[in-house]
Design an enzyme around this catalytic site. Sequence first.
Site, mmCIF file in Angstrom:
data_model
loop_
_atom_site.group_PDB
_atom_site.id
_atom_site.type_symbol
_atom_site.label_atom_id
_atom_site.label_comp_id
_atom_site.label_asym_id
_atom_site.label_seq_id
_atom_site.Cartn_x
_atom_site.Cartn_y
_atom_site.Cartn_z
ATOM 1 N N SER A 46 0.840 -1.207 0.000
ATOM 2 C CA SER A 46 0.000 0.000 0.000
ATOM 3 C C SER A 46 0.870 1.250 0.000
ATOM 4 O O SER A 46 0.394 2.344 -0.278
ATOM 5 C CB SER A 46 -0.926 0.005 1.226
ATOM 6 O OG SER A 46 -0.189 -0.254 2.408
ATOM 7 N N LYS A 114 4.513 -11.507 3.353
ATOM 8 C CA LYS A 114 3.094 -11.675 2.996
ATOM 9 C C LYS A 114 2.965 -11.753 1.480
ATOM 10 O O LYS A 114 3.632 -10.996 0.761
ATOM 11 C CB LYS A 114 2.261 -10.499 3.539
ATOM 12 C CG LYS A 114 0.779 -10.581 3.159
ATOM 13 C CD LYS A 114 -0.085 -9.703 4.031
ATOM 14 C CE LYS A 114 -0.146 -8.252 3.630
ATOM 15 N NZ LYS A 114 -0.669 -8.018 2.268
ATOM 16 N N GLU A 116 -0.135 -12.441 -1.750
ATOM 17 C CA GLU A 116 -1.567 -12.487 -2.066
ATOM 18 C C GLU A 116 -1.893 -13.743 -2.880
ATOM 19 O O GLU A 116 -1.079 -14.186 -3.681
ATOM 20 C CB GLU A 116 -1.964 -11.233 -2.858
ATOM 21 C CG GLU A 116 -1.759 -9.955 -2.064
ATOM 22 C CD GLU A 116 -2.218 -8.700 -2.807
ATOM 23 O OE1 GLU A 116 -2.806 -8.805 -3.905
ATOM 24 O OE2 GLU A 116 -1.976 -7.599 -2.265
ATOM 25 N N GLU A 183 -9.378 -9.620 3.498
ATOM 26 C CA GLU A 183 -9.685 -8.228 3.143
ATOM 27 C C GLU A 183 -11.033 -8.123 2.430
ATOM 28 O O GLU A 183 -11.285 -8.838 1.447
ATOM 29 C CB GLU A 183 -8.577 -7.639 2.248
ATOM 30 C CG GLU A 183 -8.876 -6.199 1.828
ATOM 31 C CD GLU A 183 -7.682 -5.407 1.343
ATOM 32 O OE1 GLU A 183 -6.535 -5.894 1.438
ATOM 33 O OE2 GLU A 183 -7.896 -4.267 0.877
#
Length: 266
Positions: A46, A114, A116, A183
């Site tokens: 982000s 991390k 995705e 999320e």
Amino acid sequence: MKPVTVATIAEMKRAEEKIACLTAYDFCFAALLDRTGVDLVMVGDSLGMVMQGHASTLPVSVAHMVYHSSCVARGITRALLVADLPFMSYQQSAEQALANAGRMMQKGGAHVVKLEGGEVMAPTVRFLVDRGIPVCGHIGLTPQSVHQLGGYRVQGRGDDAAQRLTTDARALQDAGASLLVLEAIPSTLAGDITRALKIPTIGIGAGVDCDGQVLVLQDMLGVYPHASPKFAKNFMSGQASVEDAVRAYIAAVKAQRFPGPEHSYT
Ligand code: KIV
């Protein structure tokens, strides 16, 4: 103070103590989050949006992530540092993921990486975990797939989509992931997944039943100049300092006062 490890957060889940998590991208904010008692600091990609001003996370590189993660690592003495593998730094092959995860840990000071994706990423997760790299999964709204998802939309609505996410969550756990970000999914689904898993879930727009919560720091301080998502809350309002706002966030997460229904999806 005792450092937070993956074992600590597993124990917090067992003890039903909520895990408070925020993102950070630099030394000063990392130190502030650490001394106020945030359990887990995420160096998210982000940063492409909130630090670099891009419209998505896609332009973020491994070099950017290593740089920001290393700044954050120097500010932390207690919190667990989870850092993102950015877009196309792990999707090509398990070997590519291993090389970049290694950089994130050796040069970026990350404790956990991390990535995705659901079941399709399980073999990569297994490959990393078997080689000593703790992994955090991330399913639901996966911002690196924004163009495939057709925008930043709620995921997991409807029986098939909910079943898909449940299968993804189990596959990541079975592959050895230490924790899982959920999320922008309906709260009831996030609660079901959380109860079905042994590993902690960290929600962002996934309701109050997750084992922990995360927000992007700039969203919770209300300083992002563009529209923030429905699940974000500005904790700065009514507070005298950033430190007070962070303490208010931690207290709200621990007491399950955040997220409320107005920050969650059905
Ligand atoms: O990129 C990020 O900051 C994230 C967290 C908010 C989950 O993925």
